[in-house]
Design a protein around this motif. Structure first.
Motif: not given
Ligand code: ATP
Length: 581
Positions: A241-246
């Motif tokens: 998963t990713y930590l949201r960039p926006e």
């Protein structure tokens, strides 16, 4: 940069901003907001929310998850394209964005490149490194912390150094240097994805990679690094998963759910969100201006395609009006910068940055973009779910017409049903806070004259601490001020005075729901006023012995210093009126 140093010093001293984990040595780019900082940040975001949501009938709010599945960010283009160019500096072991670095100065007359090290010791180390590893035998001289790299030839892209013996050494010259180390020795630029990855899995990803790819201890790892990478990615992908960039993508993927739950929303309408975003920035700079963890205040405004240009213009004006309301130096320190055609994303038909004149130059605080239908179209194509808008009234009229004429049309439905276009306003909360603090900060000398921090403080180390007669007034808009009212008993050991102060403060808190501070220090009233000026408190109320007899108190205005004697029952009204501005 003395204004910035002065501000950071104040922020630490008065509890706005602290280096995170300072007692453990700190973490670069991580900041904690202290008791006053948290209030200021909250007020800035509240004023944004107020203007963007509460004051409008066409915008609703949302709060979406930070942890984001790859499918969302693959669709939005972030997985493949949210990159910066990165180069490494060999000497400083640092990384930076080449576009942010200054151009290497090449002195054509003297045919050398002057390199300035931070100090003499570093200069010696660099000199040694250049001599032995990069350009053995080349002609280098050093004076204090300056190194002069003598060049015999320069062909525009390479520096050619003749050696005392042996063949010449060629150093590729990229035209930029590491601003921190001012070192010209760089690796090739390469793309670097700015998103933070994480794995939703109870098993530590490292264990997983080792056991899966190495098959216990029996097999040897593939020697080809790209194969290893692919195998690692394949192993970990299911839990990636990713930590949201926006925050924006959270809005786009909820377009349909918001529409369904709020059918009264007709285009144009907007969805607003305030929340944390994360970017593994190559270079962290200017305290909270650029950090890996930050907050964004974003509005996605959905419009019919034919409304997009007009709404883009309208939002630009509306956002500039918002900044104007909270800035004291709007005309000189805020500007709009339109993106050139080659800066625009391929789907975007217009983008402007709102910029503030920071002590180091103009910097973006907000971006306003006309994004076309790209976002909804991409998510729609990836999921097969139609993210479109239907104008129910036009549709009904059409159906009635078709019923009456008996002719059913399948084409020309563009006005009745379409994928909305998006006008976006994307503002950084932490950057906004920094800009508004710098904008509000005023330093005055003994005569009450404003001090130009950049010019006059350059020679004074440690700002006001070294010049006790200078005062700082943080002329924040009252609605942004962390403490709205300070109440000062003339002396703090008189129980009647203290009681009156406490009851006035309780009344203000209860009636106006605002932070009020009772300043009980035993210092003079003047010193207590200055302490409150420094943190931007718009009103100070002094309660003295006469107040006990006639109920009259002194209210002092932060910006003018004017003191007025009024009955204490009037304070509520004065503050309420002031906060309405
Ligand atoms: P920059 O060019 O400065 O990196 P950006 O164009 O990448 O900014 P956007 O993606 O448009 O920024 O994000 C919108 C806003 O979010 C910016 O105007 C800024 O205020 C804020 N922002 C972006 N990155 C950061 C960061 N690393 N730290 C603090 N605020 C940020």
């Amino acid at each position: 940069m003395s204004a910035m140093r002065h501000l950071l010093d104040l922020c630490k001293r008065r509890g706005f901003l602290f280096q995170s984990a300072e007692i453990h040595g700190g973490l670069r780019g991580a900041y904690d907001y202290g008791p006053l900082g948290v209030e200021l940040k909250r007020n800035v975001s509240q004023e944004w929310w107020n203007a963007m949501v509460y004051q409008r009938c066409d915008v609703v709010g949302i709060d979406t998850a930070i942890i984001t599945p790859p499918a969302v960010l693959k669709t939005s283009g972030h997985v493949d394209q949210f990159t910066d160019e990165m180069v490494d500096s060999k000497l400083s072991k640092d990384r930076f964005r080449p576009d942010k670095a200054p151009t290497l100065h090449f002195d054509k007359e003297k045919m050398h490149i002057p390199i300035t090290a931070p100090d003499k010791k570093t200069a010696k180390l660099w000199e040694h490194e250049i001599r032995t590893n990069l350009a053995p035998g080349s002609s280098i001289s050093r004076e204090g912390k300056s190194i002069f790299l003598k060049m015999d030839k320069f062909n525009g892209s390479e520096i050619i150094l003749e050696q005392e013996s042996g063949s010449p050494v060629t150093i590729p010259y990229k035209g930029y240097v590491d601003p921190a180390s001012n070192s010209p020795f760089l690796t090739e630029a390469r793309p670097f994805n700015l998103m933070f990855k994480t794995y939703l899995d109870p098993i530590d990803p490292i264990d997983k990679v080792i056991t899966t790819t190495l098959d216990g201890t029996k097999t040897t790892p593939p020697m080809d690094l790209s194969q290893t990478r692919q195998s690692v990615d394949k192993t970990l992908y299911p839990s990636l998963t990713y930590l949201r960039p926006e925050t924006a993508q959270g809005v786009f993927i909820n377009y349909a759910t918001v529409q369904r739950s709020h059918p009264h929303l007709k285009v144009p309408f907007g969805i607003a969100q305030i929340g944390k975003s994360f970017r593994n920035e190559i270079r962290l700079e200017h305290a909270i201006f650029r950090t890996p963890e930050f907050e964004q205040m974003e509005l996605e405004y959905f419009v019919a395609p034919w409304q997009a240009d007009q709404e883009f213009t309208r939002w630009r004006k509306s956002r500039m009006d918002w900044w104007k309301r909270f800035s004291r130096n709007f005309e000189t320190r805020f500007r709009e910068r339109a993106h050139a055609q080659d800066e625009l994303a391929h789907y975007s038909s217009g983008c402007v940055d709102v910029e503030y004149l920071f002590p180091w130059g103009w910097g973006e605080v907000e971006g306003i973009a006309n994004r076309g239908d790209f976002d909804l179209r991409m998510h729609s194509e990836a999921t097969g779910i139609k993210l479109q808008y239907t104008d129910t009234i036009l549709m009904q009229e059409r159906q009635q017409r078709e019923k009456a004429t008996g002719v059913k049309k399948t084409e020309g439905l563009d006005r009745e049903r379409f994928i909305p276009h998006v006008v976006e306003s994307s503002c950084g909360l932490n950057r906004a806070m920094l800009a508004l603090m710098l904008d509000a900060m005023e330093v005055v000398d003994e005569q009450g004259k404003i001090v130009d921090l950049e010019q006059q403080m350059a020679s004074i180390i440690g700002s006001t601490d070294n010049n006790k007669n200078w005062r700082t007034v943080m002329k924040l808009h009252p609605r942004l001020a962390p403490i709205k009212v300070a109440i000062l008993p003339l002396v703090s050991n008189n129980p009647d005075l203290v009681d009156l102060c406490q009851s006035l403060s309780s009344e203000l808190r209860a009636e106006l729901q605002i932070p009020v501070s009772v300043e009980m220090q035993s210092t003079t009233i003047g010193k207590r006023y200055y302490r409150m000026d420094e943190v931007g408190t718009p009103w100070c109320v002094t309660v003295d012995y006469e107040s006990l007899q006639d109920g009259q108190v002194t209210i002092r205005d932060r910006d003018t210093g004017v003191q007025t004697r009024v009955h204490y029952s009037k304070i509520l009204e004065i503050v309420r009126d002031g906060l309405r501005l």
